[in-house]
Scaffold this motif. Structure first.
Motif, mmCIF file in Angstrom:
data_model
loop_
_atom_site.group_PDB
_atom_site.id
_atom_site.type_symbol
_atom_site.label_atom_id
_atom_site.label_comp_id
_atom_site.label_asym_id
_atom_site.label_seq_id
_atom_site.Cartn_x
_atom_site.Cartn_y
_atom_site.Cartn_z
ATOM 1 N N ARG A 1 0.828 -1.209 0.000
ATOM 2 C CA ARG A 1 0.000 0.000 0.000
ATOM 3 C C ARG A 1 0.862 1.259 0.000
ATOM 4 O O ARG A 1 0.371 2.342 -0.319
ATOM 5 C CB ARG A 1 -0.924 -0.005 1.221
ATOM 6 C CG ARG A 1 -1.921 -1.163 1.248
ATOM 7 C CD ARG A 1 -2.620 -1.261 2.589
ATOM 8 N NE ARG A 1 -1.668 -1.539 3.670
ATOM 9 C CZ ARG A 1 -2.008 -1.671 4.944
ATOM 10 N NH1 ARG A 1 -3.278 -1.571 5.304
ATOM 11 N NH2 ARG A 1 -1.089 -1.920 5.866
ATOM 12 N N TYR B 1 -1.019 -10.451 -0.765
ATOM 13 C CA TYR B 1 -2.320 -10.555 -0.114
ATOM 14 C C TYR B 1 -2.719 -12.012 0.146
ATOM 15 O O TYR B 1 -3.602 -12.278 0.980
ATOM 16 C CB TYR B 1 -3.392 -9.881 -0.975
ATOM 17 C CG TYR B 1 -3.787 -10.663 -2.210
ATOM 18 C CD1 TYR B 1 -5.016 -11.303 -2.291
ATOM 19 C CD2 TYR B 1 -2.909 -10.788 -3.285
ATOM 20 C CE1 TYR B 1 -5.379 -12.039 -3.420
ATOM 21 C CE2 TYR B 1 -3.259 -11.513 -4.413
ATOM 22 C CZ TYR B 1 -4.489 -12.138 -4.472
ATOM 23 O OH TYR B 1 -4.829 -12.868 -5.586
ATOM 24 N N SER C 1 -5.609 -6.440 1.135
ATOM 25 C CA SER C 1 -6.801 -6.988 0.506
ATOM 26 C C SER C 1 -6.536 -7.308 -0.961
ATOM 27 O O SER C 1 -5.521 -6.907 -1.544
ATOM 28 C CB SER C 1 -7.950 -5.979 0.600
ATOM 29 O OG SER C 1 -7.683 -4.838 -0.224
ATOM 30 N N PHE C 2 -7.475 -8.024 -1.567
ATOM 31 C CA PHE C 2 -7.432 -8.310 -2.993
ATOM 32 C C PHE C 2 -7.299 -7.009 -3.780
ATOM 33 O O PHE C 2 -6.489 -6.910 -4.711
ATOM 34 C CB PHE C 2 -8.722 -9.046 -3.379
ATOM 35 C CG PHE C 2 -8.794 -9.493 -4.812
ATOM 36 C CD1 PHE C 2 -8.465 -10.804 -5.165
ATOM 37 C CD2 PHE C 2 -9.228 -8.634 -5.811
ATOM 38 C CE1 PHE C 2 -8.558 -11.233 -6.484
ATOM 39 C CE2 PHE C 2 -9.326 -9.050 -7.130
ATOM 40 C CZ PHE C 2 -8.987 -10.354 -7.472
ATOM 41 N N ASP C 3 -8.071 -6.001 -3.405
ATOM 42 C CA ASP C 3 -8.043 -4.727 -4.130
ATOM 43 C C ASP C 3 -6.745 -3.966 -3.910
ATOM 44 O O ASP C 3 -6.272 -3.269 -4.820
ATOM 45 C CB ASP C 3 -9.233 -3.859 -3.716
ATOM 46 C CG ASP C 3 -10.551 -4.385 -4.259
ATOM 47 O OD1 ASP C 3 -10.524 -5.162 -5.236
ATOM 48 O OD2 ASP C 3 -11.613 -4.021 -3.707
ATOM 49 N N ASP C 4 -6.159 -4.071 -2.712
ATOM 50 C CA ASP C 4 -4.850 -3.446 -2.473
ATOM 51 C C ASP C 4 -3.821 -4.001 -3.449
ATOM 52 O O ASP C 4 -3.037 -3.255 -4.040
ATOM 53 C CB ASP C 4 -4.369 -3.717 -1.042
ATOM 54 C CG ASP C 4 -5.173 -2.988 0.015
ATOM 55 O OD1 ASP C 4 -5.718 -1.908 -0.275
ATOM 56 O OD2 ASP C 4 -5.269 -3.521 1.144
ATOM 57 N N GLN C 5 -3.837 -5.330 -3.593
ATOM 58 C CA GLN C 5 -2.875 -5.975 -4.490
ATOM 59 C C GLN C 5 -3.153 -5.620 -5.939
ATOM 60 O O GLN C 5 -2.230 -5.378 -6.721
ATOM 61 C CB GLN C 5 -2.938 -7.488 -4.309
ATOM 62 C CG GLN C 5 -1.805 -8.233 -4.996
ATOM 63 C CD GLN C 5 -0.479 -8.042 -4.296
ATOM 64 O OE1 GLN C 5 -0.323 -8.404 -3.133
ATOM 65 N NE2 GLN C 5 0.488 -7.462 -4.996
ATOM 66 N N LEU C 6 -4.405 -5.577 -6.316
ATOM 67 C CA LEU C 6 -4.779 -5.259 -7.692
ATOM 68 C C LEU C 6 -4.284 -3.865 -8.063
ATOM 69 O O LEU C 6 -3.694 -3.661 -9.138
ATOM 70 C CB LEU C 6 -6.298 -5.334 -7.827
ATOM 71 C CG LEU C 6 -6.887 -5.642 -9.193
ATOM 72 C CD1 LEU C 6 -6.438 -7.007 -9.683
ATOM 73 C CD2 LEU C 6 -8.412 -5.577 -9.118
ATOM 74 N N LEU C 7 -4.501 -2.906 -7.183
ATOM 75 C CA LEU C 7 -4.046 -1.538 -7.433
ATOM 76 C C LEU C 7 -2.530 -1.499 -7.564
ATOM 77 O O LEU C 7 -1.981 -0.868 -8.486
ATOM 78 C CB LEU C 7 -4.501 -0.623 -6.293
ATOM 79 C CG LEU C 7 -3.985 0.822 -6.338
ATOM 80 C CD1 LEU C 7 -4.464 1.530 -7.600
ATOM 81 C CD2 LEU C 7 -4.431 1.577 -5.078
ATOM 82 N N ARG D 1 -1.244 -3.137 -10.881
ATOM 83 C CA ARG D 1 -1.500 -2.273 -12.037
ATOM 84 C C ARG D 1 -0.552 -1.082 -12.055
ATOM 85 O O ARG D 1 -0.095 -0.654 -13.116
ATOM 86 C CB ARG D 1 -2.957 -1.811 -12.028
ATOM 87 C CG ARG D 1 -3.926 -2.924 -12.450
ATOM 88 C CD ARG D 1 -5.368 -2.523 -12.289
ATOM 89 N NE ARG D 1 -6.255 -3.537 -12.883
ATOM 90 C CZ ARG D 1 -7.508 -3.737 -12.523
ATOM 91 N NH1 ARG D 1 -8.050 -2.984 -11.555
ATOM 92 N NH2 ARG D 1 -8.237 -4.674 -13.116
ATOM 93 N N GLN E 1 -5.860 -13.489 -9.531
ATOM 94 C CA GLN E 1 -6.104 -12.181 -10.128
ATOM 95 C C GLN E 1 -5.868 -12.152 -11.639
ATOM 96 O O GLN E 1 -5.939 -11.086 -12.260
ATOM 97 C CB GLN E 1 -5.222 -11.119 -9.450
ATOM 98 C CG GLN E 1 -5.580 -10.877 -7.997
ATOM 99 C CD GLN E 1 -4.900 -9.650 -7.418
ATOM 100 O OE1 GLN E 1 -3.837 -9.235 -7.854
ATOM 101 N NE2 GLN E 1 -5.528 -9.062 -6.402
ATOM 102 N N ALA F 1 -8.549 -10.498 -13.839
ATOM 103 C CA ALA F 1 -8.612 -9.038 -13.701
ATOM 104 C C ALA F 1 -7.394 -8.346 -14.283
ATOM 105 O O ALA F 1 -7.499 -7.233 -14.805
ATOM 106 C CB ALA F 1 -8.761 -8.676 -12.218
#
Length: 264
Positions: free
Chosen positions: A118, A150, A159-165, A168, A189, A192
């Protein structure tokens, strides 16, 4: 130093059965060759630059400019492996990670710890310099390792979204530095992230029974470089080559030995 970096960047990039890519461009992955790659992943032992492979996945620190020059002279595509979600105490830039973003040890890798992904304000500049090292040595692509903190007990509530961000962001950073980004593992992931990455590297999807989850890359005519560490290639190649993957059998040490699946 600036003059040296300029000299390193002016050489031809690796190619594969086609004209060498113009300097300054990231490695391309032509759709017409999507099912016709052979690859090598070597992180240990003396580098075998004569291996019968189109694509070499290597450690950018231990690989010398002399070795990358020899590979590029043979029109090979070079991919550097960079740990993006962890650091090792032996890394030359380890002291750039403050204590508050250092997490728990990475299982199976003494001296390595997870990072709090993060904290892009801290990690981003370090990765930018790691990618510049890759570019300066003649690599045209980068494979992101430990891009799945994550999924582990990292010491942070990722979180899943932390890793996704984060993933990317790293892919965009690679492109901004003229490197083609690839994703190592992080199978949950893949669906996505496939639009954000040019290729995937996977370990043991046959043993783990999750090869079908990599199809978003293959269906988009993007390379999937796959390795198994156990089993008989005569058995698993039927599955993975059918999916369109470039598959090999290797020892877990990732030395020069390899047993590749035949091309379709």
């Amino acid at each position: 130093m600036a003059a040296l970096l300029t000299m390193l960047l002016l050489g031809p990039l690796p190619g594969c059965r086609e004209p060498i890519v113009p300097p300054g461009a990231p490695t391309p992955w032509p759709k017409a060759l999507a099912r016709h790659w052979q690859w090598q992943w070597q992180l240990a032992g003396p580098l075998d630059v004569t291996a019968d492979a189109d694509v070499f996945l290597l450690d950018p620190v231990r690989t010398t400019s002399t070795e990358t020059t020899a590979l590029r002279a043979r029109d090979r595509r070079l991919v550097c492996q960079v740990h993006v979600g962890s650091y090792a105490t032996t890394d030359p830039d380890a002291d750039r990670f403050p204590a508050d973003i250092r997490g728990t040890p990475v299982v199976g890798r003494p001296g390595s710890r997870w990072l709090d992904v993060r904290r892009w304000d801290v990690i981003g500049p370090v990765l930018a310099d790691r990618f510049r090292l890759c570019r300066g040595k003649g690599f045209g692509a980068v494979a992101l390792d430990d891009a799945d903190a994550y999924l582990h007990r990292s010491g942070f509530p990722l979180s899943f979204d932390d890793q996704l961000l984060f993933n990317r962001r790293v892919a965009r950073l690679a492109r901004s530095l003229d490197l083609s980004p690839g994703l190592i593992d992080d199978v949950p992931q893949v669906a996505a992230l496939a639009p954000d990455f040019d290729f995937a590297v996977n370990q043991e999807c046959v043993r783990r029974r999750e090869c079908a989850k990599l199809l978003p890359f293959a269906d988009a005519h993007k390379p999937v470089f796959h390795v198994e560490y156990t089993g008989d290639p005569a058995a698993f190649c039927v599955t993975t080559v059918g999916y369109g993957f470039a598959s090999i059998l290797k020892d877990r040490t990732l030395d020069a030995w390899r047993d590749p699946c035949p091309l379709p």
